[in-house]
Design a protein around this motif. Structure first.
Motif, PDB file in Angstrom:
ATOM      1  N   VAL A   1       0.840  -1.205   0.000  1.00  0.00           N
ATOM      2  CA  VAL A   1       0.000   0.000   0.000  1.00  0.00           C
ATOM      3  C   VAL A   1       0.871   1.250   0.000  1.00  0.00           C
ATOM      4  O   VAL A   1       0.614   2.199  -0.739  1.00  0.00           O
ATOM      5  CB  VAL A   1      -0.967  -0.018   1.212  1.00  0.00           C
ATOM      6  N   GLN A   2       1.918   1.254   0.803  1.00  0.00           N
ATOM      7  CA  GLN A   2       2.811   2.411   0.861  1.00  0.00           C
ATOM      8  C   GLN A   2       3.503   2.648  -0.481  1.00  0.00           C
ATOM      9  O   GLN A   2       3.628   3.784  -0.927  1.00  0.00           O
ATOM     10  CB  GLN A   2       3.845   2.240   1.968  1.00  0.00           C
TER      11      GLN A   2
ATOM     12  N   GLY B   1       1.961   6.258  -7.106  1.00  0.00           N
ATOM     13  CA  GLY B   1       0.756   6.481  -7.887  1.00  0.00           C
ATOM     14  C   GLY B   1       0.170   7.872  -7.808  1.00  0.00           C
ATOM     15  O   GLY B   1      -0.919   8.096  -8.316  1.00  0.00           O
ATOM     16  N   GLY B   2       0.842   8.810  -7.154  1.00  0.00           N
ATOM     17  CA  GLY B   2       0.295  10.151  -7.050  1.00  0.00           C
ATOM     18  C   GLY B   2      -1.072  10.142  -6.386  1.00  0.00           C
ATOM     19  O   GLY B   2      -1.298   9.439  -5.403  1.00  0.00           O
TER      20      GLY B   2
ATOM     21  N   TRP C   1      -2.806   7.490  -3.644  1.00  0.00           N
ATOM     22  CA  TRP C   1      -3.288   7.933  -2.342  1.00  0.00           C
ATOM     23  C   TRP C   1      -4.727   7.459  -2.114  1.00  0.00           C
ATOM     24  O   TRP C   1      -5.081   6.986  -1.040  1.00  0.00           O
ATOM     25  CB  TRP C   1      -3.211   9.458  -2.250  1.00  0.00           C
ATOM     26  N   VAL C   2      -5.572   7.563  -3.151  1.00  0.00           N
ATOM     27  CA  VAL C   2      -6.961   7.117  -3.052  1.00  0.00           C
ATOM     28  C   VAL C   2      -7.004   5.607  -2.798  1.00  0.00           C
ATOM     29  O   VAL C   2      -7.764   5.137  -1.943  1.00  0.00           O
ATOM     30  CB  VAL C   2      -7.756   7.482  -4.329  1.00  0.00           C
ATOM     31  N   LEU C   3      -6.187   4.843  -3.518  1.00  0.00           N
ATOM     32  CA  LEU C   3      -6.132   3.401  -3.314  1.00  0.00           C
ATOM     33  C   LEU C   3      -5.719   3.071  -1.881  1.00  0.00           C
ATOM     34  O   LEU C   3      -6.312   2.208  -1.229  1.00  0.00           O
ATOM     35  CB  LEU C   3      -5.153   2.774  -4.318  1.00  0.00           C
TER      36      LEU C   3
ATOM     37  N   ARG D   1      -7.366   1.135   3.541  1.00  0.00           N
ATOM     38  CA  ARG D   1      -7.441   1.346   4.999  1.00  0.00           C
ATOM     39  C   ARG D   1      -8.881   1.327   5.483  1.00  0.00           C
ATOM     40  O   ARG D   1      -9.188   0.779   6.534  1.00  0.00           O
ATOM     41  CB  ARG D   1      -6.758   2.657   5.376  1.00  0.00           C
ATOM     42  N   LEU D   2      -9.793   1.919   4.694  1.00  0.00           N
ATOM     43  CA  LEU D   2     -11.207   1.907   5.072  1.00  0.00           C
ATOM     44  C   LEU D   2     -11.768   0.485   5.066  1.00  0.00           C
ATOM     45  O   LEU D   2     -12.583   0.130   5.919  1.00  0.00           O
ATOM     46  CB  LEU D   2     -12.016   2.791   4.122  1.00  0.00           C
TER      47      LEU D   2
END
Length: 144
Positions: free
Chosen positions: A121-122, A128-129, A133-135, A140-141
């Motif tokens: 994820v990091q 990915g810009g 960040w959205v991914l 996390r959600l």
């Protein structure tokens, strides 16, 4: 002779020769080592991690959780280190030992998988810009 106490000694490196009754703790390398509390002379290494052992300190006294089960040694000793004291546990059957070892293996595998997921994820977020960040935020959600 079975020990009833152990003294912590904080070191950078675990010495090659261990003294009886001393729990050597390397915070830098997240490990603790001591000679088996039963007196057999075997070296006991306890990695400090969420899936292995946790070291807690209280006023200069240390505790290790969970218990120390030396089932691969001839002595098969089983004890707790609590506030610099050794609390002896009862013996366990072969089946009980196998179940504990299987659970420990599964805990370690789960911890490694979690670390790898977080790293993925990091990396996605870093490379990915905005979409990375959205991914990252969505993953996390979904964990909640």
């Amino acid at each position: 002779m079975k020990a009833s106490t152990i003294r912590p000694e904080f070191v950078e490196f675990i010495p090659k020769r261990l003294e009886p009754g001393v729990l050597y703790v390397s915070e830098k390398y997240r490990t603790a080592s001591h000679l088996c509390a039963c007196g057999c002379g075997e070296k006991v290494v306890t990695p400090l991690s969420p899936a292995d052992w946790h070291l807690s300190m209280d006023g200069g006294k240390v505790s290790l959780h969970p218990s120390i089960g030396n089932w691969n040694y001839a002595c098969k000793s089983h004890y707790w280190i609590r506030r610099n004291g050794i609390s002896w546990a009862g013996s366990m059957s072969k089946g009980q030992i196998e179940r504990v070892q299987a659970r420990d293996f599964a805990d370690r595998a789960s911890q490694v998988a979690q670390i790898n997921r977080e790293r993925d994820v990091q990396r996605a977020a870093a490379s990915g810009g905005f979409f990375g960040w959205v991914l990252c935020a969505l993953r996390r959600l979904l964990k909640l």
